[in-house]
Design a protein around this motif. Structure first.
Motif, PDB file in Angstrom:
ATOM      1  N   ARG A  68      35.099  18.502  63.867  1.00 29.60           N
ATOM      2  CA  ARG A  68      35.397  17.698  62.754  1.00 29.60           C
ATOM      3  C   ARG A  68      35.783  18.375  61.369  1.00 29.60           C
ATOM      4  NH1 ARG A  68      29.677  14.354  63.340  1.00 29.60           N
ATOM      5  NH2 ARG A  68      30.455  13.428  65.472  1.00 29.60           N
ATOM      6  N   TRP A  69      36.636  19.307  61.638  1.00 32.70           N
ATOM      7  CA  TRP A  69      37.387  19.907  60.453  1.00 32.70           C
ATOM      8  C   TRP A  69      38.703  20.673  60.964  1.00 32.70           C
ATOM      9  CZ3 TRP A  69      38.168  25.161  59.179  1.00 32.70           C
ATOM     10  CH2 TRP A  69      37.531  26.165  60.377  1.00 32.70           C
ATOM     11  N   ASP A  70      39.334  21.034  60.075  1.00 32.05           N
ATOM     12  CA  ASP A  70      40.668  21.507  60.447  1.00 32.05           C
ATOM     13  C   ASP A  70      41.424  22.400  59.318  1.00 32.05           C
ATOM     14  OD1 ASP A  70      42.874  22.165  62.018  1.00 32.05           O
ATOM     15  OD2 ASP A  70      43.520  20.028  62.584  1.00 32.05           O
ATOM     16  N   SER A  71      41.973  23.511  59.472  1.00 29.36           N
ATOM     17  CA  SER A  71      42.712  24.201  58.493  1.00 29.36           C
ATOM     18  C   SER A  71      44.114  24.325  58.501  1.00 29.36           C
ATOM     19  CB  SER A  71      42.123  25.913  58.555  1.00 29.36           C
ATOM     20  OG  SER A  71      40.807  25.844  57.984  1.00 29.36           O
ATOM     21  N   PRO A  72      44.865  24.364  57.811  1.00 24.76           N
ATOM     22  CA  PRO A  72      46.433  24.515  57.738  1.00 24.76           C
ATOM     23  C   PRO A  72      46.922  25.480  58.904  1.00 24.76           C
ATOM     24  CG  PRO A  72      45.559  24.647  55.409  1.00 24.76           C
ATOM     25  CD  PRO A  72      44.617  24.792  56.288  1.00 24.76           C
TER      26      PRO A  72
ATOM     27  N   LEU B  66      35.535  27.692  54.002  1.00 26.30           N
ATOM     28  CA  LEU B  66      36.800  27.305  53.914  1.00 26.30           C
ATOM     29  C   LEU B  66      36.973  25.854  53.036  1.00 26.30           C
ATOM     30  CD1 LEU B  66      37.563  28.454  57.512  1.00 26.30           C
ATOM     31  CD2 LEU B  66      38.920  29.147  55.628  1.00 26.30           C
ATOM     32  N   LEU B  67      36.110  25.181  53.420  1.00 30.60           N
ATOM     33  CA  LEU B  67      36.153  23.763  52.696  1.00 30.60           C
ATOM     34  C   LEU B  67      35.946  24.135  51.062  1.00 30.60           C
ATOM     35  CD1 LEU B  67      33.961  21.561  55.136  1.00 30.60           C
ATOM     36  CD2 LEU B  67      36.486  21.367  54.523  1.00 30.60           C
ATOM     37  N   GLU B  68      34.958  24.888  50.769  1.00 26.30           N
ATOM     38  CA  GLU B  68      34.752  25.204  49.227  1.00 26.30           C
ATOM     39  C   GLU B  68      36.001  25.483  48.702  1.00 26.30           C
ATOM     40  OE1 GLU B  68      31.368  28.158  48.893  1.00 26.30           O
ATOM     41  OE2 GLU B  68      30.034  26.487  49.785  1.00 26.30           O
ATOM     42  N   GLU B  69      36.694  26.512  49.465  1.00 23.89           N
ATOM     43  CA  GLU B  69      37.955  27.351  48.628  1.00 23.89           C
ATOM     44  C   GLU B  69      39.100  26.224  48.839  1.00 23.89           C
ATOM     45  OE1 GLU B  69      37.847  29.981  46.831  1.00 23.89           O
ATOM     46  OE2 GLU B  69      35.642  29.946  47.249  1.00 23.89           O
ATOM     47  N   GLY B  70      38.939  25.023  49.469  1.00 18.96           N
ATOM     48  CA  GLY B  70      40.040  23.986  49.550  1.00 18.96           C
ATOM     49  C   GLY B  70      40.932  24.453  50.643  1.00 18.96           C
ATOM     50  N   LEU B  71      40.569  24.985  51.636  1.00 22.14           N
ATOM     51  CA  LEU B  71      41.313  25.529  52.901  1.00 22.14           C
ATOM     52  C   LEU B  71      41.020  25.034  54.150  1.00 22.14           C
ATOM     53  CD1 LEU B  71      41.033  29.407  51.917  1.00 22.14           C
ATOM     54  CD2 LEU B  71      43.081  28.000  51.515  1.00 22.14           C
TER      55      LEU B  71
ATOM     56  N   ALA C  30      43.966  30.828  54.301  1.00 19.68           N
ATOM     57  CA  ALA C  30      42.814  30.409  55.196  1.00 19.68           C
ATOM     58  C   ALA C  30      42.583  31.419  56.419  1.00 19.68           C
ATOM     59  CB  ALA C  30      43.110  29.110  55.935  1.00 19.68           C
ATOM     60  N   LYS C  31      43.601  31.896  56.770  1.00 15.63           N
ATOM     61  CA  LYS C  31      43.632  32.858  57.950  1.00 15.63           C
ATOM     62  C   LYS C  31      42.990  34.148  57.359  1.00 15.63           C
ATOM     63  CE  LYS C  31      46.031  36.183  60.866  1.00 15.63           C
ATOM     64  NZ  LYS C  31      47.316  36.692  60.924  1.00 15.63           N
ATOM     65  N   ARG C  32      43.307  34.716  56.061  1.00 20.36           N
ATOM     66  CA  ARG C  32      42.881  35.830  55.170  1.00 20.36           C
ATOM     67  C   ARG C  32      41.204  35.745  54.866  1.00 20.36           C
ATOM     68  NH1 ARG C  32      48.197  36.219  52.213  1.00 20.36           N
ATOM     69  NH2 ARG C  32      46.930  34.865  50.808  1.00 20.36           N
TER      70      ARG C  32
ATOM     71  N   GLU D  83      38.019  17.386  43.871  1.00 18.89           N
ATOM     72  CA  GLU D  83      37.858  17.022  42.537  1.00 18.89           C
ATOM     73  C   GLU D  83      38.315  18.156  41.729  1.00 18.89           C
ATOM     74  OE1 GLU D  83      33.675  15.646  41.958  1.00 18.89           O
ATOM     75  OE2 GLU D  83      33.955  14.087  43.412  1.00 18.89           O
ATOM     76  N   ASN D  84      38.018  19.709  42.321  1.00 20.93           N
ATOM     77  CA  ASN D  84      38.187  20.515  41.192  1.00 20.93           C
ATOM     78  C   ASN D  84      39.723  21.231  41.566  1.00 20.93           C
ATOM     79  OD1 ASN D  84      35.747  20.806  40.032  1.00 20.93           O
ATOM     80  ND2 ASN D  84      34.919  21.801  41.971  1.00 20.93           N
ATOM     81  N   ARG D  85      40.498  20.483  42.347  1.00 21.91           N
ATOM     82  CA  ARG D  85      41.774  20.688  42.564  1.00 21.91           C
ATOM     83  C   ARG D  85      41.956  22.336  43.265  1.00 21.91           C
ATOM     84  NH1 ARG D  85      45.369  17.309  42.048  1.00 21.91           N
ATOM     85  NH2 ARG D  85      47.483  18.716  41.499  1.00 21.91           N
ATOM     86  N   LYS D  86      40.993  22.630  44.299  1.00 24.12           N
ATOM     87  CA  LYS D  86      41.303  23.940  44.741  1.00 24.12           C
ATOM     88  C   LYS D  86      41.939  24.100  45.993  1.00 24.12           C
ATOM     89  CE  LYS D  86      37.340  26.810  44.472  1.00 24.12           C
ATOM     90  NZ  LYS D  86      36.335  27.200  44.617  1.00 24.12           N
ATOM     91  N   GLY D  87      42.744  25.266  46.061  1.00 25.83           N
ATOM     92  CA  GLY D  87      43.497  25.661  47.246  1.00 25.83           C
ATOM     93  C   GLY D  87      44.477  24.479  47.680  1.00 25.83           C
TER      94      GLY D  87
END
Length: 116
Positions: free
Chosen positions: A6-10, A61-66, A20-22, A87-91
């Protein structure tokens, strides 16, 4: 549907994929990592949840917008974290319309068929 899907990174080829990897590498370095296998996807790949010192890295990862949450049946707690990052336009949420990795993968597959 398993919570592990239920989630996915670039993808690495996408913008923010390397970030995201780093971040994940930083979270894992010198830590206890536990993998809980929860099933298989439609292609037979094993799916599971990774816990780092008992904590779920998906939240960071979600918090950082990744990362994205799933389009269907997202986990409510993850959706809340994602929306706050948005909302905070992160990542990746700095972008007007970032391409979700599942769309990116489909596009790459379609390109392979045309060139192959």
């Amino acid at each position: 549907m398993n919570s592990c899907v239920r989630w996915d990174s670039p993808e690495l080829e996408q913008e923010y994929g390397d970030k995201a990897k780093r971040l994940l590498e930083k979270l894992i370095l010198d830590r206890n990592v536990e993998v809980q296998i929860q099933g298989k996807d439609r292609l037979g790949n094993r799916l599971g949840i990774i816990l780092i010192d008992g904590e779920d890295p998906r939240e960071k990862l979600l918090e950082e917008g990744l990362a994205w949450t799933s389009e269907r049946n997202p986990i409510e707690a993850f959706e809340t974290i994602k929306e706050k990052s948005k909302e905070n336009r992160k990542g990746l949420w700095k972008e007007i319309e970032p391409t979700p990795p599942w769309i990116f993968r489909r596009q790459q597959t379609m390109l392979q068929f045309k060139t192959g």
